[in-house]
Design an enzyme around this catalytic site. Structure first.
Site, mmCIF file in Angstrom:
data_model
loop_
_atom_site.group_PDB
_atom_site.id
_atom_site.type_symbol
_atom_site.label_atom_id
_atom_site.label_comp_id
_atom_site.label_asym_id
_atom_site.label_seq_id
_atom_site.Cartn_x
_atom_site.Cartn_y
_atom_site.Cartn_z
ATOM 1 N N ASP A 32 -5.797 14.789 -1.405
ATOM 2 C CA ASP A 32 -6.119 13.484 -0.807
ATOM 3 C C ASP A 32 -7.480 12.919 -1.218
ATOM 4 O O ASP A 32 -7.583 11.851 -1.810
ATOM 5 C CB ASP A 32 -5.937 13.502 0.718
ATOM 6 C CG ASP A 32 -6.945 14.392 1.452
ATOM 7 O OD1 ASP A 32 -7.459 15.354 0.841
ATOM 8 O OD2 ASP A 32 -7.215 14.122 2.638
ATOM 9 N N ASP A 234 1.870 -3.649 7.149
ATOM 10 C CA ASP A 234 1.156 -4.717 7.870
ATOM 11 C C ASP A 234 -0.257 -4.934 7.323
ATOM 12 O O ASP A 234 -0.962 -5.848 7.762
ATOM 13 C CB ASP A 234 1.070 -4.409 9.366
ATOM 14 C CG ASP A 234 2.428 -4.487 10.026
ATOM 15 O OD1 ASP A 234 3.285 -5.217 9.492
ATOM 16 O OD2 ASP A 234 2.634 -3.805 11.039
ATOM 17 N N ASP A 262 -4.954 7.080 0.231
ATOM 18 C CA ASP A 262 -6.051 7.567 -0.622
ATOM 19 C C ASP A 262 -6.539 6.454 -1.552
ATOM 20 O O ASP A 262 -7.748 6.280 -1.770
ATOM 21 C CB ASP A 262 -5.595 8.752 -1.494
ATOM 22 C CG ASP A 262 -4.966 9.866 -0.688
ATOM 23 O OD1 ASP A 262 -5.297 9.981 0.516
ATOM 24 O OD2 ASP A 262 -4.145 10.620 -1.241
#
Ligand code: ADP
Length: 303
Positions: A32, A234, A262
């Site tokens: 990540d 969103d 990430d």
């Protein structure tokens, strides 16, 4: 000439096995906070930002493969601890006949878990050279309690000396011994955070918050005053500051959401480091993440 901004990204970078047709697999390198460091470098023009990856690796051939991948991306390697008796973590991605992906991990003994464990040549204090220090809930979950506490204490000093601390909770239940510890440590991290980059799903899963407003209230109560809440299609929402909320275009042809968060963090931090405001940073994060999810794999070419 102005000195480049220095960003330290801390965590675990792993060997990735991507199952292919038949019996073969492709080998990749990912993780990540590592994905974020790679994307920050990809966005940079030449050396406008210096990015270092902070981790522990082994001395085996897979660790060497990771090291050359880090160097290939122009990321600094002088904050990497090498352990003779450890190897990097590994994960495999398989895709079933419906296109559904599943992940398997072998990371319990990974070298990254020994970062800052004595005897070590890379001490937390070595991070004082960074302007921004970024880590995630994964980076902190994999550390044993003693080194985790040492790191947390150091972050307090880092901030006192003017450094900015950036955190993404990236909640992975399997990496934590129990939910209570995960909650306590994550809240402790939020109380130390200068730039918060959580995702709504992770925060709701960990804290059982009823809705988005409850997440925002809890973060603000912990002292968070700047950042963005990632909310999937969103788009992001500003935390702590009033910005004229832009509407963010959803992507309809999503191919693979790996590294959406990430890459968002990288786009955000790149603009922040270049002195831009919250609205520009959020747009930059969203634009990059939107590109990344339209292609397969964690790391895509963005030119
Ligand atoms: P994580 O990968 O950490 O769970 P999200 O799923 O919230 O994070 O995605 C991170 C960011 O990626 C979002 O805030 C948004 O900017 C972008 N993103 C994710 N899914 C979409 C989508 N379907 N359309 C457009 N942007 C998306």
């Amino acid at each position: 000439m102005q000195k480049p901004i220095k960003i330290g990204c801390l965590g675990e970078v792993m060997i990735e096995l991507i199952a292919q047709e038949g019996d073969s697999a492709r080998i990749g390198v990912a993780g990540d906070t590592y994905n974020t460091s790679v994307y920050i470098k990809k966005l940079c023009k030449e050396d406008e930002i210096q990015v270092s990856y902070i981790t522990a690796l082994g001395t085996d051939t897979f660790s060497q493969r990771i090291l050359s991948n880090i160097k290939q991306h122009g990321i600094q390697t002088d904050h990497i601890e090498f352990r003779d008796n450890r190897m990097p973590g590994l994960y495999a991605i398989e895709t079933d006949t419906e296109g559904e992906r599943s992940f398997s991990y072998w990371r319990g003994e990974a070298a990254a878990r020994t970062l800052f464990e004595e005897p070590c040549t890379i001490k937390p204090e070595a991070m004082s050279e960074f302007d921004l220090l970024y880590l995630s809930g994964i980076s902190i979950a994999i550390l044993p309690e003693e080194t985790r506490n040492r790191l947390i204490n150091y972050i307090g000093d880092f901030r006192k000396n003017g450094g900015k601390f950036v955190f993404d909770s990236n909640y992975r239940p399997r990496l934590w011994g129990d939910t209570k510890t995960a909650r306590e440590v994550t809240m402790q991290m939020w109380s130390l955070t200068d730039i918060a980059l959580p995702s709504l799903d992770d925060e709701m899963a960990l804290f059982n918050d009823a809705n988005e407003q409850a997440v925002l209230n809890r973060l603000i109560q912990a002292g968070v005053s700047h950042g963005a809440l990632k909310r999937g299609m969103d788009g992001p929402k500003a935390i702590g500051e009033a910005v004229i909320q832009e509407s963010f275009e959803p992507v309809t042809n999503v191919v693979d959401t790996t590294a959406a968060g990430d890459s968002f963090n990288a786009g955000f931090l790149y603009k922040h480091a270049m002195g831009e405001g919250l609205a520009q940073a959020m747009l930059s994060g969203h634009t990059l993440a939107s590109k990344v999810i339209q292609q397969s794999g964690a790391i895509i070419e963005i030119e």
